[in-house]
Write a protein that holds these residues in place. Structure first.
Motif, PDB file in Angstrom:
ATOM      1  N   UNK A   1       0.675  -1.106  -0.124  1.00 16.68           N
ATOM      2  CA  UNK A   1       0.174   0.104   0.058  1.00 16.68           C
ATOM      3  C   UNK A   1       0.915   1.233  -0.104  1.00 16.68           C
ATOM      4  N   UNK A   2       0.661   1.974  -1.152  1.00 18.56           N
ATOM      5  CA  UNK A   2       1.463   3.394  -1.184  1.00 18.56           C
ATOM      6  C   UNK A   2       0.475   4.320  -0.645  1.00 18.56           C
ATOM      7  N   UNK A   3       0.686   4.888   0.519  1.00 15.38           N
ATOM      8  CA  UNK A   3      -0.104   5.828   1.483  1.00 15.38           C
ATOM      9  C   UNK A   3       0.054   7.221   0.802  1.00 15.38           C
ATOM     10  N   UNK A   4      -0.421   7.770   0.051  1.00 12.88           N
ATOM     11  CA  UNK A   4      -0.361   9.105  -0.435  1.00 12.88           C
ATOM     12  C   UNK A   4      -1.337  10.120   0.296  1.00 12.88           C
ATOM     13  N   UNK A   5      -1.321  10.104   1.580  1.00 16.74           N
ATOM     14  CA  UNK A   5      -2.023  11.142   2.446  1.00 16.74           C
ATOM     15  C   UNK A   5      -1.436  12.555   1.910  1.00 16.74           C
ATOM     16  N   UNK A   6      -0.350  12.637   1.785  1.00 16.14           N
ATOM     17  CA  UNK A   6       0.353  14.246   1.509  1.00 16.14           C
ATOM     18  C   UNK A   6       0.388  14.430  -0.118  1.00 16.14           C
ATOM     19  N   UNK A   7      -0.351  13.443  -0.849  1.00 22.65           N
ATOM     20  CA  UNK A   7      -0.491  13.681  -2.153  1.00 22.65           C
ATOM     21  C   UNK A   7      -0.434  15.296  -2.621  1.00 22.65           C
ATOM     22  N   UNK A   8      -1.347  15.909  -2.297  1.00 24.86           N
ATOM     23  CA  UNK A   8      -1.580  17.269  -2.608  1.00 24.86           C
ATOM     24  C   UNK A   8      -0.462  18.173  -2.561  1.00 24.86           C
ATOM     25  N   UNK A   9       0.580  17.910  -1.758  1.00 26.80           N
ATOM     26  CA  UNK A   9       1.741  18.735  -1.523  1.00 26.80           C
ATOM     27  C   UNK A   9       3.129  18.364  -1.962  1.00 26.80           C
ATOM     28  N   UNK A  10       3.041  16.918  -2.913  1.00 28.36           N
ATOM     29  CA  UNK A  10       4.055  16.330  -3.103  1.00 28.36           C
ATOM     30  C   UNK A  10       4.392  16.328  -4.765  1.00 28.36           C
ATOM     31  N   UNK A  11       5.868  16.346  -5.236  1.00 24.80           N
ATOM     32  CA  UNK A  11       6.169  16.547  -6.654  1.00 24.80           C
ATOM     33  C   UNK A  11       6.072  15.278  -7.301  1.00 24.80           C
ATOM     34  N   UNK A  12       5.577  13.958  -6.512  1.00 23.54           N
ATOM     35  CA  UNK A  12       5.522  12.947  -7.439  1.00 23.54           C
ATOM     36  C   UNK A  12       4.166  12.237  -6.942  1.00 23.54           C
ATOM     37  N   UNK A  13       3.329  11.252  -7.554  1.00 24.61           N
ATOM     38  CA  UNK A  13       2.548  10.508  -7.248  1.00 24.61           C
ATOM     39  C   UNK A  13       2.812   9.303  -8.069  1.00 24.61           C
ATOM     40  N   UNK A  14       1.838   8.014  -7.427  1.00 28.37           N
ATOM     41  CA  UNK A  14       2.234   6.828  -7.935  1.00 28.37           C
ATOM     42  C   UNK A  14       0.866   5.996  -8.749  1.00 28.37           C
ATOM     43  N   UNK A  15      -0.285   6.913  -8.923  1.00 28.21           N
ATOM     44  CA  UNK A  15      -1.434   6.348  -9.501  1.00 28.21           C
ATOM     45  C   UNK A  15      -0.927   5.501 -10.679  1.00 28.21           C
ATOM     46  N   UNK A  16      -0.081   5.940 -11.510  1.00 25.96           N
ATOM     47  CA  UNK A  16      -0.069   5.197 -12.862  1.00 25.96           C
ATOM     48  C   UNK A  16       0.904   3.847 -12.530  1.00 25.96           C
ATOM     49  N   UNK A  17       1.487   3.924 -11.470  1.00 22.08           N
ATOM     50  CA  UNK A  17       2.313   2.531 -10.964  1.00 22.08           C
ATOM     51  C   UNK A  17       1.195   1.369 -11.093  1.00 22.08           C
ATOM     52  N   UNK A  18       0.063   1.843 -10.620  1.00 24.15           N
ATOM     53  CA  UNK A  18      -1.039   0.497 -10.558  1.00 24.15           C
ATOM     54  C   UNK A  18      -0.883  -0.191 -11.650  1.00 24.15           C
ATOM     55  N   UNK A  19      -0.614   0.148 -12.792  1.00 26.78           N
ATOM     56  CA  UNK A  19      -0.506  -0.570 -14.106  1.00 26.78           C
ATOM     57  C   UNK A  19       0.771  -1.615 -14.251  1.00 26.78           C
ATOM     58  N   UNK A  20       1.558  -1.191 -13.500  1.00 31.59           N
ATOM     59  CA  UNK A  20       2.910  -2.015 -13.341  1.00 31.59           C
ATOM     60  C   UNK A  20       2.891  -2.894 -12.515  1.00 31.59           C
TER      61      UNK A  20
END
Ligand SMILES: Cc1ncc(COP(=O)(O)O)c(C=O)c1O
Length: 367
Positions: A191-210
């Motif tokens: 589980x990649x916990x992106x609670x602070x997604x809105x303040x971050x320079x990178x997110x991992x949503x498209x990693x779900x495909x990999x």
């Protein structure tokens, strides 16, 4: 003769629960509150009006939509979540963490995470009787890929949590190390916990495909909606279909669904606020980095981590409270963050008060 409640508690409640401390939230009445990574911004007048109109129309006598379909649709739209992934909403991410752990809580099941990290991973594992394996972050708070891989090999956890950006350290783990951990943990759900997604320079949503073993967790809490407690898990329908069986029916109340929908209709307002917080974080970081009494780490969340170099973090924290500002003192918790303070980013005015209180408290504690 009937026994009193105390005796029955001794007899019936698990010993580890009886010994555990209660979750403590420091009283912040009358203080500038920068200790809980909340947004400093409440409803705008425009949002408040839209909310009142929406709440007035809510069928309060009815159970809510059990799957909160309308809220799910709006989350999808606001966060750009492709239709091939399923969603599950929780009463905060905390509930989702609990559901994930319940799903793997069988003999042989265990949880692994780097540390220090979000305390609820360890707490909830403990309540469910699940072994919890912590792998120390390196001194720069990066993932120690060799140690993580070896711990995964040894313990074969069923569930791995990676908070990106991490709390309380605030950093975003190096991309290559993160990919390395995902490779090493092929046999676990990660589980990649992106609670602070809105303040971050990178997110991992498209990693779900990999990665078929990956789930992404986000929350509305850091976007100005901590009060409605709404977290969500994004992933392959095969995962979400199973996890959803463990979700209590009607876990998101009608008022919370309505409030989330109104807020998400104005997502641009919320994003504007998070951009202001990110800009303020940069301004604060420049000021803090120039202070020779502190060590500052780079932060990608809505807070910054500093170490008080004279070793008197607790006195500085108390001095800040006396000056009307509450931040989080991490000293006495995890050894890697000994002597550290976690400074939430507030409004321009709150940050000015925070810097002033910090400066005053540091001056008082020098010598
Ligand atoms: C990394 C991380 N995940 C999850 C949460 C909890 O979020 P929620 O308010 O949705 O339960 C927090 C809260 O501080 C956090 O730091």
């Amino acid at each position: 003769m009937s026994r009193d409640a105390g005796e029955l508690v001794q007899q019936l409640v698990r010993e580890d629960i009886r010994r555990a401390p209660a979750y403590h939230v420091q009283d912040s009445r009358g203080l500038v509150r920068l200790d809980q990574m909340e947004s400093p911004y409440g409803w705008t007048p425009e949002l408040r009006e839209a909310l009142f109109a929406r709440i007035a129309a809510v069928e309060i006598n009815r159970y809510p939509d059990p799957r909160a379909c309308a809220t799910q649709r709006q989350i999808r739209e606001a966060f750009g979540i492709p239709g091939r992934w399923s969603l599950m909403l929780g009463n905060g991410s905390d509930e989702l963490i609990q559901i994930l752990m319940m799903a793997i809580a069988a003999p042989g099941g265990s949880v692994l995470a780097p540390g220090p990290t979000f305390v609820m991973f360890r707490n909830i594992a403990g309540w469910l009787g699940l072994p919890y394996h912590e792998v120390p972050l390196d001194p720069g708070f990066e993932l120690d890929l060799a140690a993580m891989s070896s711990a995964i090999d040894t313990h074969r956890p069923r569930l791995v949590f990676l908070a990106c950006p991490n709390n309380p350290t605030g950093n975003l783990f190096d991309k290559t190390s993160l990919e390395g951990v995902l490779e090493a943990a092929r046999d676990a759900v990660v589980v990649v916990d992106e609670a602070y997604w809105a303040f971050s320079s990178r997110d991992h949503l498209d990693w779900l495909d990999r990665y078929p073993n990956l789930l992404i967790m986000r929350t509305l809490s850091k976007l100005g909606l901590a009060g409605i407690r709404l977290g969500f898990l994004i992933g392959h329908p095969a995962w979400i279909d199973q996890l959803d069986k463990l979700r209590l029916p009607y876990n998101i109340g009608v008022l919370h669904q309505a409030a989330a929908e109104v807020a998400l209709q104005h997502f641009d307002v919320l994003r504007g606020q998070t951009r202001q917080i990110t800009a303020e974080r940069a301004r604060l970081a420049t000021r803090l980095a120039a202070d020779a009494r502190l060590h500052l780490w780079p932060g990608e969340a809505n807070f910054l981590l500093v170490r008080v170099l004279n070793g008197r973090a607790r006195d500085v924290h108390a001095g800040m409270i006396r000056r009307g500002v509450l931040v989080k003192c991490l000293d006495g918790g995890h050894s890697r963050v000994a002597g550290c303070l976690r400074l939430g980013v507030g409004t321009v005015a709150e940050n000015a008060l925070m810097l002033e209180a910090l400066d005053g408290a540091l001056a008082e504690c020098s010598g």
